[in-house]
Design a protein around this motif. Sequence first.
Motif, PDB file in Angstrom:
ATOM      1  N   GLU A 339      -7.513   3.676   6.314  1.00  0.00           N
ATOM      2  CA  GLU A 339      -7.746   2.343   5.774  1.00  0.00           C
ATOM      3  C   GLU A 339      -7.789   2.342   4.252  1.00  0.00           C
ATOM      4  O   GLU A 339      -7.647   1.309   3.621  1.00  0.00           O
ATOM      5  N   SER A 341      -5.639   3.876   2.380  1.00  0.00           N
ATOM      6  CA  SER A 341      -4.323   4.190   1.842  1.00  0.00           C
ATOM      7  C   SER A 341      -3.522   2.928   1.578  1.00  0.00           C
ATOM      8  O   SER A 341      -2.853   2.392   2.459  1.00  0.00           O
ATOM      9  N   LEU A 342      -3.578   2.436   0.353  1.00  0.00           N
ATOM     10  CA  LEU A 342      -2.781   1.274  -0.024  1.00  0.00           C
ATOM     11  C   LEU A 342      -1.297   1.639  -0.039  1.00  0.00           C
ATOM     12  O   LEU A 342      -0.444   0.822   0.341  1.00  0.00           O
ATOM     13  N   GLN A 343      -0.995   2.893  -0.408  1.00  0.00           N
ATOM     14  CA  GLN A 343       0.402   3.306  -0.471  1.00  0.00           C
ATOM     15  C   GLN A 343       1.060   3.245   0.895  1.00  0.00           C
ATOM     16  O   GLN A 343       2.205   2.826   1.034  1.00  0.00           O
ATOM     17  N   LEU A 345       0.314   1.210   3.284  1.00  0.00           N
ATOM     18  CA  LEU A 345       0.552  -0.198   3.583  1.00  0.00           C
ATOM     19  C   LEU A 345       1.811  -0.694   2.873  1.00  0.00           C
ATOM     20  O   LEU A 345       2.626  -1.416   3.451  1.00  0.00           O
ATOM     21  N   LEU A 346       1.996  -0.273   1.617  1.00  0.00           N
ATOM     22  CA  LEU A 346       3.118  -0.758   0.825  1.00  0.00           C
ATOM     23  C   LEU A 346       4.445  -0.130   1.267  1.00  0.00           C
ATOM     24  O   LEU A 346       5.500  -0.774   1.184  1.00  0.00           O
TER      25      LEU A 346
END
Length: 354
Positions: A339, A341-343, A345-346
């Motif tokens: 959760e 890890s924005l990378q 998601l992107l």
Amino acid sequence: MINRIGRTLALSATAHVPHTDVAQKAKDFTTDQEVRWCPGCGDYVILATIRSFLPELGLKRENMMFVSGIGCSSRFPYYLDTYGVHSIHGRAPAIATGLAVTRPDLSVWVVTGDGDALSIGGNHLIHALRRNVNLTILLFNNRIYGLTKGQYSPTSEVGKVTKSTPLGSVDHPFNTLSLALGAEATFAARALDSDRKGLTEVLRAAAAHRGTSFVEIFQDCPIFNDGSFDVLRKEGAEQRLIPLTHGEPIVFGNAGEYCVVRAGFGLKVVETANVDRNEIVVHDAHTDDPDYAYALSRLSDQDLTHTVTGVLRSVVRDTYDDAVRRQNDLARERDPVDEGSLQRLLTGHDTWTV
């Protein structure tokens, strides 16, 4: 408590909200803001009643959220020492829904008026009721637009002379409780601003209910609609008010001379002396039959000849926010993710390189 198909049953409204071990008083919910309503406004007594009631809940004040829209009633968040949002005209139920879904540790309340909730906010109101979001909606009904200086509202009577209807309103007003019940409200109730005991009892029941609790409060506007509910406060009011108590026969009047009986698919008021005792309807707020509560709401009329007060309906149904959180948990179980890890998601499944 979860049953075998994963539905939440019989939880209290505040099951996930932190409680305090410190005894609270009304002054603990009083801010340093000057209370500014017109002299004689019914909002004063409602505010005092709510401040006196909130300590009963024993909740941490930082876990209570009051959301309002626009209108005189919507000043409430300034005057309660809890968290609060003075939001957008008619959109308080939508903002409160987001809070209830994402923060199960909050006790979420909506404070609104008849103009705010039933005109521009009508769509948001009915969908909050339909979804059964775990929040409490307090709708102050003074049958007028007070903040904008006296235009007629969706609850004003036919023929009402106001600044916007100088020859009298030709609109047929909402029966507010009928509207709520038609939208499948699991809890619907009504109280008078001047009846602190009755209002506290309704607030107590509403706060305990898990799901959308809808409470209409008749509230006087002394400047633009003074005395609109006087017939429910002064001599002879007992002949008009129909108080409801779960498990008790619906009898009213100075000496119980009137009662409610079944009439075809609906209900009607008759003189008690003209019917057998077993014909009198015994109030059942917990029945699964929505037609019964709706028929009760239809006893109330725009000229206030008969006005039902108390809890009309209080039934258990799965809440929207509980269902959304279960669905999110299931999605995480099926596809565990980091959760943080924005990378991911992107650059996940729906990206590509050109």
